[in-house]
Design an enzyme around this catalytic site. Structure first.
Site, PDB file in Angstrom:
ATOM      1  N   TYR A  48     -41.411 -51.055 -42.463  1.00 38.15           N
ATOM      2  CA  TYR A  48     -40.153 -51.629 -43.296  1.00 38.15           C
ATOM      3  C   TYR A  48     -40.328 -53.113 -43.405  1.00 38.15           C
ATOM      4  CZ  TYR A  48     -35.920 -51.400 -45.425  1.00 38.15           C
ATOM      5  OH  TYR A  48     -35.010 -51.611 -46.454  1.00 38.15           O
ATOM      6  N   ARG A 107     -32.240 -55.434 -56.389  1.00 39.74           N
ATOM      7  CA  ARG A 107     -32.387 -56.925 -55.402  1.00 39.74           C
ATOM      8  C   ARG A 107     -33.140 -56.377 -54.219  1.00 39.74           C
ATOM      9  NH1 ARG A 107     -28.796 -57.733 -50.978  1.00 39.74           N
ATOM     10  NH2 ARG A 107     -30.365 -56.325 -50.415  1.00 39.74           N
ATOM     11  N   LYS A 109     -36.997 -46.508 -45.397  1.00 37.93           N
ATOM     12  CA  LYS A 109     -35.696 -46.307 -44.757  1.00 37.93           C
ATOM     13  C   LYS A 109     -35.430 -44.984 -44.210  1.00 37.93           C
ATOM     14  CE  LYS A 109     -32.873 -49.762 -44.296  1.00 37.93           C
ATOM     15  NZ  LYS A 109     -31.830 -50.728 -44.901  1.00 37.93           N
ATOM     16  N   GLU A 128     -28.978 -48.422 -51.368  1.00 43.77           N
ATOM     17  CA  GLU A 128     -29.728 -49.624 -50.689  1.00 43.77           C
ATOM     18  C   GLU A 128     -30.415 -50.523 -51.950  1.00 43.77           C
ATOM     19  OE1 GLU A 128     -31.100 -50.839 -47.363  1.00 43.77           O
ATOM     20  OE2 GLU A 128     -30.553 -48.903 -47.098  1.00 43.77           O
ATOM     21  N   ASP A 129     -30.171 -51.895 -51.546  1.00 47.33           N
ATOM     22  CA  ASP A 129     -30.849 -53.071 -52.382  1.00 47.33           C
ATOM     23  C   ASP A 129     -30.461 -53.059 -53.966  1.00 47.33           C
ATOM     24  OD1 ASP A 129     -31.958 -53.874 -49.994  1.00 47.33           O
ATOM     25  OD2 ASP A 129     -33.831 -53.630 -50.483  1.00 47.33           O
ATOM     26  N   ASP A 161     -25.936 -49.604 -46.592  1.00 47.40           N
ATOM     27  CA  ASP A 161     -26.340 -50.423 -45.510  1.00 47.40           C
ATOM     28  C   ASP A 161     -26.388 -51.840 -45.609  1.00 47.40           C
ATOM     29  OD1 ASP A 161     -27.548 -50.193 -43.051  1.00 47.40           O
ATOM     30  OD2 ASP A 161     -29.370 -50.916 -43.854  1.00 47.40           O
ATOM     31  N   ASP A 162     -26.648 -52.246 -46.863  1.00 43.97           N
ATOM     32  CA  ASP A 162     -26.779 -53.816 -46.980  1.00 43.97           C
ATOM     33  C   ASP A 162     -25.276 -54.558 -46.812  1.00 43.97           C
ATOM     34  OD1 ASP A 162     -29.262 -53.947 -48.102  1.00 43.97           O
ATOM     35  OD2 ASP A 162     -28.383 -53.070 -49.718  1.00 43.97           O
ATOM     36  N   ASN A 171     -33.111 -63.758 -44.577  1.00 46.98           N
ATOM     37  CA  ASN A 171     -34.522 -63.138 -44.394  1.00 46.98           C
ATOM     38  C   ASN A 171     -35.268 -63.505 -45.643  1.00 46.98           C
ATOM     39  OD1 ASN A 171     -34.069 -61.406 -42.244  1.00 46.98           O
ATOM     40  ND2 ASN A 171     -32.939 -59.996 -43.356  1.00 46.98           N
TER      41      ASN A 171
HETATM   42  N1  LIG Z   1     -29.339 -57.564 -40.524  1.00 49.09           N
HETATM   43  C1  LIG Z   1     -29.583 -58.649 -41.034  1.00 49.09           C
HETATM   44  O1  LIG Z   1     -29.724 -59.664 -40.556  1.00 49.09           O
HETATM   45  C2  LIG Z   1     -29.345 -58.825 -42.591  1.00 49.09           C
HETATM   46  C3  LIG Z   1     -28.430 -57.677 -43.311  1.00 49.09           C
HETATM   47  C4  LIG Z   1     -28.304 -57.867 -44.591  1.00 49.09           C
HETATM   48  C5  LIG Z   1     -28.787 -59.175 -45.279  1.00 49.09           C
HETATM   49  N2  LIG Z   1     -29.415 -59.974 -44.799  1.00 49.09           N
HETATM   50  C6  LIG Z   1     -29.817 -61.452 -45.278  1.00 49.09           C
HETATM   51  O2  LIG Z   1     -28.707 -62.125 -45.635  1.00 49.09           O
HETATM   52  C7  LIG Z   1     -28.985 -62.606 -46.913  1.00 49.09           C
HETATM   53  C8  LIG Z   1     -27.861 -62.417 -47.909  1.00 49.09           C
HETATM   54  O3  LIG Z   1     -28.067 -61.219 -48.341  1.00 49.09           O
HETATM   55  P1  LIG Z   1     -26.870 -60.620 -49.397  1.00 49.09           P
HETATM   56  O4  LIG Z   1     -27.201 -59.051 -49.474  1.00 49.09           O
HETATM   57  O5  LIG Z   1     -25.595 -60.786 -48.803  1.00 49.09           O
HETATM   58  O6  LIG Z   1     -27.389 -61.409 -50.580  1.00 49.09           O
HETATM   59  P2  LIG Z   1     -26.115 -61.586 -51.835  1.00 49.09           P
HETATM   60  O7  LIG Z   1     -26.886 -62.222 -53.002  1.00 49.09           O
HETATM   61  O8  LIG Z   1     -25.345 -60.482 -52.115  1.00 49.09           O
HETATM   62  O9  LIG Z   1     -25.535 -62.956 -51.291  1.00 49.09           O
HETATM   63  C9  LIG Z   1     -25.999 -64.170 -51.006  1.00 49.09           C
HETATM   64  C10 LIG Z   1     -24.493 -65.217 -51.113  1.00 49.09           C
HETATM   65  O10 LIG Z   1     -24.941 -66.570 -50.993  1.00 49.09           O
HETATM   66  C11 LIG Z   1     -24.333 -67.433 -51.823  1.00 49.09           C
HETATM   67  N3  LIG Z   1     -25.363 -68.586 -51.937  1.00 49.09           N
HETATM   68  C12 LIG Z   1     -26.659 -68.765 -52.583  1.00 49.09           C
HETATM   69  N4  LIG Z   1     -27.142 -69.991 -52.357  1.00 49.09           N
HETATM   70  C13 LIG Z   1     -26.219 -70.703 -51.767  1.00 49.09           C
HETATM   71  C14 LIG Z   1     -26.215 -71.857 -51.251  1.00 49.09           C
HETATM   72  N5  LIG Z   1     -27.223 -72.736 -51.273  1.00 49.09           N
HETATM   73  N6  LIG Z   1     -24.946 -72.507 -50.340  1.00 49.09           N
HETATM   74  C15 LIG Z   1     -24.168 -71.451 -49.895  1.00 49.09           C
HETATM   75  N7  LIG Z   1     -24.065 -70.233 -50.424  1.00 49.09           N
HETATM   76  C16 LIG Z   1     -25.106 -69.762 -51.176  1.00 49.09           C
HETATM   77  C17 LIG Z   1     -24.172 -66.738 -53.073  1.00 49.09           C
HETATM   78  O11 LIG Z   1     -23.333 -67.133 -53.947  1.00 49.09           O
HETATM   79  C18 LIG Z   1     -24.082 -65.365 -52.321  1.00 49.09           C
HETATM   80  O12 LIG Z   1     -22.796 -65.431 -52.472  1.00 49.09           O
HETATM   81  C19 LIG Z   1     -30.345 -62.480 -47.287  1.00 49.09           C
HETATM   82  O13 LIG Z   1     -31.426 -63.239 -46.943  1.00 49.09           O
HETATM   83  C20 LIG Z   1     -30.812 -60.998 -46.600  1.00 49.09           C
HETATM   84  O14 LIG Z   1     -31.985 -60.932 -46.136  1.00 49.09           O
HETATM   85  C21 LIG Z   1     -29.811 -59.997 -43.319  1.00 49.09           C
END
Ligand SMILES: NC(=O)c1ccc[n+]([C@@H]2O[C@H](COP(=O)([O-])OP(=O)(O)OC[C@H]3O[C@@H](n4cnc5c(N)ncnc54)[C@H](O)[C@@H]3O)[C@@H](O)[C@H]2O)c1
Length: 589
Positions: free
Chosen positions: A137, A190, A208, A280-281, A303-304, A445
């Site tokens: 993964y 994504r 997954k 997913e994604d 899951d996201d 990430n």
């Molecule tokens: N288990 C975990 O730790 C886990 C799980 C899921 C996602 N993530 C991580 O979280 C992050 C976000 O994932 P997501 O699925 O929500 O993505 P997403 O694209 O749905 O959301 C990102 C958000 O951040 C905002 N954003 C972008 N640039 C910004 C900035 N400079 N300042 C403030 N806000 C900003 C965007 O407007 C959007 O609302 C990714 O890096 C992902 O890898 C971690």
């Protein structure tokens, strides 16, 4: 057909889904259910022996076939004379894997093994889960997706494209396994933090689902990876002569919605009401819309959004066990208001609402989100995407994160924007000046995008921060004490969560089940873990953790009247464990 579950007897038979939709040998061909004018697929079942047995990944044991088996199954001469145990095969394999310096080589070697000898693949993965998780993964799977075209050898899942409109049910019937319990589906828009990889996103559902088996004990043959190809907006892929997907821009609107509708209908028609469909994604907008649309008609899970929310809530519950205080007494500030951020925020609000018997509209007011335009506030309501609207509270405009920290005075700071280095020294120091034990979760990430490193979090708070992250960080030595940062890895939750749905025969996912999963995970973190700064239990214990989560989720499904496997087993933990796939070789007659 498949050797299947760990336990024998009637319990295992039911766990293995043979009582479920499409189950039973008479049903294997779908012929009995088809009317005379319907087209059927002429599947046949045969006993593998000799050369074919060695080429059948479900049954192949390679050099572990015993002398007696070699005689009985026409294998003499096809294998070298030495008979090895599964343990010895495993030892040799992990040694070989460790020789590869390039992570992608390890990935390819593992995929080869999965295609050659499924049980050995899962035994290796289960026994070396912490070492191999980053290979099957994230992060390695991301690179594998980028190069999926050249890695692709044999079908690992189904590809459904716009060209297949009107034929999706037929395509599902081309998959050799009938008793599917979990589908993981992506449209590749994504992929992790890598953006639109189109059809090459297939590595994600494949990866997954191998975790579903390794960590959650779902049978491999019950898992179906699917990639829906509606085109890609990735210009590089569109120009690449070796690109494996449709060479067109992404379909949107009605065309997209109709394909997804046909897919979801076909899934239900072919596998019944109890098949779990995990999204997913998907891109941000589609992810929210698909979940909102299908959660009421299917056993659907994202899951996201939901898995992330559940694992982060678990971390917060256990962090508060470590530092004291109740959830409803906290103030939360998020940087990033996408799938992860708003999903987590909603589940926290729901848990607070349950704990304090206050309407969720009230508990949401303790949670603030910052997006790329600053603090989300009421005066921005009109221009906000719908999933951000519940978080638009009354406040004057605030532009930056630092100003937001100073204005909101959060006790918990969560990074979920995907943008790295945004928890600057000033931001973290502001958290430390406001709180004796600031809770800081840097979830973005990969590691390069983490809001801050573990070392920064501990150093800038003089070792007071309770820190966890999305990507793993090594332990940090600060002022003579070793701090072990926790990883809010979704793999803690989704395998056990899915298992809980399957063993109870749940027909819908309810948010209360997510809360139950969070509480079950949080309960596994011990005072010993807290002493080191860990808010999650060690991952090495994941099969046990998954069984406990599964039992809690199943219990909730029964309580809510959403379970269809009746009567309810008395001991759900034991039952969950008895249902889990065992990768140990079986003896052949
Ligand atoms: N288990 C975990 O730790 C886990 C799980 C899921 C996602 N993530 C991580 O979280 C992050 C976000 O994932 P997501 O699925 O929500 O993505 P997403 O694209 O749905 O959301 C990102 C958000 O951040 C905002 N954003 C972008 N640039 C910004 C900035 N400079 N300042 C403030 N806000 C900003 C965007 O407007 C959007 O609302 C990714 O890096 C992902 O890898 C971690």
């Amino acid at each position: 057909m498949d050797g299947g579950g760990g336990g024998g007897g009637p319990v295992a038979a039911e766990c293995n889904g043979k009582a479920g939709p499409g189950g039973g040998m008479g049903d294997v061909y779908g012929e009995d259910r088809a009317t005379e004018d319907q087209l059927i697929t002429p599947w046949t079942v045969s006993v593998a022996s000799g050369y074919n047995l060695l080429r059948d990944p479900h049954h192949n044991k390679g050099s572990a076939f015993t002398e007696k088996e070699r005689d009985a199954h026409y294998l003499r001469g096809l294998l070298p004379p030495a008979v090895l145990s599964q343990e010895l095969q495993e030892k040799r394999l992990i040694h070989t894997l460790r020789q590869y310096e390039v992570p992608l080589q390890r990935y390819v070697a593992l995929m080869d093994l999965q295609e050659r000898n499924e049980k050995l693949f899962y035994k290796l993965l289960i026994d070396h889960v912490e070492e191999l998780l980053p290979v099957v993964y994230t992060p390695t799977v991301g690179e594998a997706c980028q190069k999926y075209g050249s890695i692709f050898r044999r079908p690992q899942g189904l590809f459904i494209s716009l060209k297949d409109k009107g034929k999706i049910l037929e395509i599902l019937k081309n998959w050799p396994e009938r008793n599917i319990q979990v589908i993981v589906v992506t449209d590749g828009e994504r992929i992790l933090g890598l953006g639109d990889l189109g059809c090459q996103g297939m590595g994600i559902p494949v990866g997954k689902l191998s975790l579903y088996t390794a960590l959650g004990g779902l049978r491999p043959s019950a898992c179906l990876p699917i990639t829906i190809d509606v085109g890609t907006n990735n210009e590089e892929l569109l120009k690449d002569e070796f690109y494996i997907g449709l060479r067109q821009k992404r379909a949107t609107g009605k065309e997209y919605a109709e394909l997804l509708d046909e897919f979801m209908d076909a899934v239900k028609q072919n596998y019944g009401e109890k098949v779990l469909v995990q999204f997913e994604d998907f891109g941000n907008r589609n992810a929210f819309e698909l979940l909102a649309k299908y959660r009421h008609t299917h056993l659907a899970f994202n899951d996201d959004i939901q898995g992330t929310a559940s694992v982060v809530l678990a971390g917060l519950i256990s962090a508060l066990r470590a530092v004291g205080g109740r959830l409803a007494e906290q103030r939360f500030l998020f940087l990033g208001a996408g799938e992860a951020g708003t999903g987590i925020a909603e589940l926290i609000a729901l848990e607070m609402s349950k704990q304090t018997k206050t309407p969720v509209e009230e508990t949401r007011k303790k949670i603030w989100l910052v997006d790329s335009k600053g603090l989300i506030i009421r005066s921005r309501l009109e221009s906000l995407q719908h999933f951000k609207k519940p978080w638009a509270h009354e406040h004057e405009p605030v532009k930056t994160l630092l100003e937001s920290v100073k204005a909101i005075k959060p006790t918990v700071l969560i990074g979920s924007s995907g943008v790295g280095k945004t928890f600057t020294k000033e931001v973290v120091e502001a958290m430390a000046s406001l709180n004796e034990k600031p809770i800081i979760l840097a979830l973005s990430n990969p590691t390069s995008q983490s809001e801050c490193t573990a070392e920064e979090a501990y150093t800038w708070t003089q070792g007071r921060a309770i820190f966890a992250s999305g990507s793993p960080f090594d332990p940090v030595n600060y002022n003579g004490k070793t701090y072990v940062p926790g990883q809010a890895n979704n793999a803690y939750i989704f395998p056990g969560f899915g298992l809980g749905l399957i063993i109870s025969g749940a027909i819908r996912v309810n948010d209360d089940m997510l809360l139950a999963a969070s509480e079950a995970l949080a309960a596994q973190a011990t005072p010993e873990n807290f002493k080191k700064g860990l808010i999650y239990p060690p991952f090495s214990n994941i099969r046990k953790i998954s069984a406990l989560i599964a039992a809690s989720v199943a219990a909730k499904a029964y309580e809510l009247g959403l379970a269809s496997h009746l009567p309810r087993p008395k001991d759900l933990v034991k039952y969950a464990e008895s249902c889990m796939y065992s990768p140990v070789y079986r003896n052949y007659r």
